[in-house]
Design an enzyme around this catalytic site. Sequence first.
Site, PDB file in Angstrom:
ATOM      1  N   LYS A 144       0.838  -1.207   0.000  1.00 53.07           N
ATOM      2  CA  LYS A 144       0.000   0.000   0.000  1.00 53.07           C
ATOM      3  C   LYS A 144       0.879   1.265   0.000  1.00 53.07           C
ATOM      4  CE  LYS A 144      -3.791  -2.230  -0.426  1.00 53.07           C
ATOM      5  NZ  LYS A 144      -4.622  -2.936   0.538  1.00 53.07           N
TER       6      LYS A 144
HETATM    7  C1  LIG Z   1      -5.737  -3.919   0.859  1.00 46.03           C
HETATM    8  C2  LIG Z   1      -7.179  -3.662   0.872  1.00 46.03           C
HETATM    9  C3  LIG Z   1      -7.983  -3.970   1.970  1.00 46.03           C
HETATM   10  C4  LIG Z   1      -7.508  -4.748   3.143  1.00 46.03           C
HETATM   11  O1  LIG Z   1      -6.394  -4.219   3.745  1.00 46.03           O
HETATM   12  P1  LIG Z   1      -5.626  -5.104   4.840  1.00 46.03           P
HETATM   13  O2  LIG Z   1      -4.793  -4.112   5.572  1.00 46.03           O
HETATM   14  O3  LIG Z   1      -4.789  -6.095   4.059  1.00 46.03           O
HETATM   15  O4  LIG Z   1      -6.626  -5.780   5.682  1.00 46.03           O
HETATM   16  C5  LIG Z   1      -9.311  -3.593   1.943  1.00 46.03           C
HETATM   17  N1  LIG Z   1      -9.834  -2.967   0.879  1.00 46.03           N
HETATM   18  C6  LIG Z   1      -9.103  -2.672  -0.203  1.00 46.03           C
HETATM   19  C7  LIG Z   1      -9.753  -1.948  -1.346  1.00 46.03           C
HETATM   20  C8  LIG Z   1      -7.753  -3.029  -0.265  1.00 46.03           C
HETATM   21  O5  LIG Z   1      -7.037  -2.759  -1.354  1.00 46.03           O
END
Ligand SMILES: *Cc1c(COP(=O)(O)O)cnc(C)c1O
Length: 389
Positions: free
Chosen positions: A189
């Site tokens: 991210k």
């Molecule tokens: C990555 C992601 C999540 C979940 O994030 P985590 O920290 O891995 O639980 C939820 N929604 C979207 C759109 C994502 O890209």
Amino acid sequence: MNPASLPPIPFSRPDIGDEEIAEVVATLRSGWLTSGPRVKEFEARFAAMLGEGVTALAVNSATAGLHLALEALGLGPGDEVITSTLTFTATAEVVRYLGAEPVFVDVDPVTLNLAPAAVEAAITPRTRMIMPVHYAGLPCDMDALAAIAARHGLRIVEDAAHALPARHRGRLVGTLDSDATVFSFYANKTMTTGEGGMLVTRDPAIARRAAVMRLHGIDRDAYDRFRTPGAAWYYEVVAPGFKYNLTDLAASVGLHQLAKVEAFRAGRERLARRYAELLAGLPLTLPADADPSAGGLHSWHLYPVRLHAGARLTRDALFAALAERGIGCSVHYVPLHRQPYWRDRYGLRAEDFPVAEAAYQGLLSLPLYHLMRDDEQDRVAAALRTLLG
Ligand SMILES: *Cc1c(COP(=O)(O)O)cnc(C)c1O
């Protein structure tokens, strides 16, 4: 040189500096590993960065943060939550954790974000909530969604896993007109703690409930008790909570990533503009930008292009040919209406999601991260030109 012998270009590459590493080592030596002073500091700095009086609660994933937000709002069996079909399954699965039902709607053909008209058409007497997803880091039309929510008495929880930092009408995502917003610090991210997330809200009732449910439904955490003289052993369990707290080890990384999050974004924005020049004229629809004249700011978490139907290759063949050249791509996402669990539970049909379906046939996310060098990006563009030109 044979293109196959060039070093691979990964889809994503986290930037971990010496500061993060030194902080983790200091935390390891400090004797306090779980949620403690570094989590408190990380939350304080995160809230200060957003401003507008938000409270920030660190959690061990965005999925956990979304679950806590929905739980704090009292979502339960029989309730419906409207969200986008073009998202990660985590957005919808947290609705099922609470026994409620996600209702998937189609996206806007330009932004690939939740289409407000489709949201309004999906409202029933059981609808409780809207979960917008800021796809790729481009903020949703939050004015339209907030107006719909106000008209129908609905709550809004934003899945902002892609949207740190991003702006809508000059305001940062996290400070918009919603009940809560959740960010992700998963490895790929816009900033990372390995695994982690942040729930932000201006609603003190949501903040209070989520803080308790984050740690077993206990009314005060171990660090608070540790700092309190006297009866440090005493605590009260007020609900069957969860185990969703972030560790100080992860917060050590987050503190330093947060300080760089805008520099990371600016680097990706420069590369996104460069992609737009390098890929001009190819049979690709490039991702929409936010409108800066309206105060919009794209986080550029992803660079999803859409291959045109008449192109020389299919998306799958293009993906394979790029992989052969060492170029890592991804697809965001297989729409949830196609995933067996969601499709079968709700009897979903592809023809009810024409925009997401058409997009999905050509969707391909190209590598984009501020550590990507111009010569690497040139290689991606040259490969696309050779394969599609
Ligand atoms: C990555 C992601 C999540 C979940 O994030 P985590 O920290 O891995 O639980 C939820 N929604 C979207 C759109 C994502 O890209």
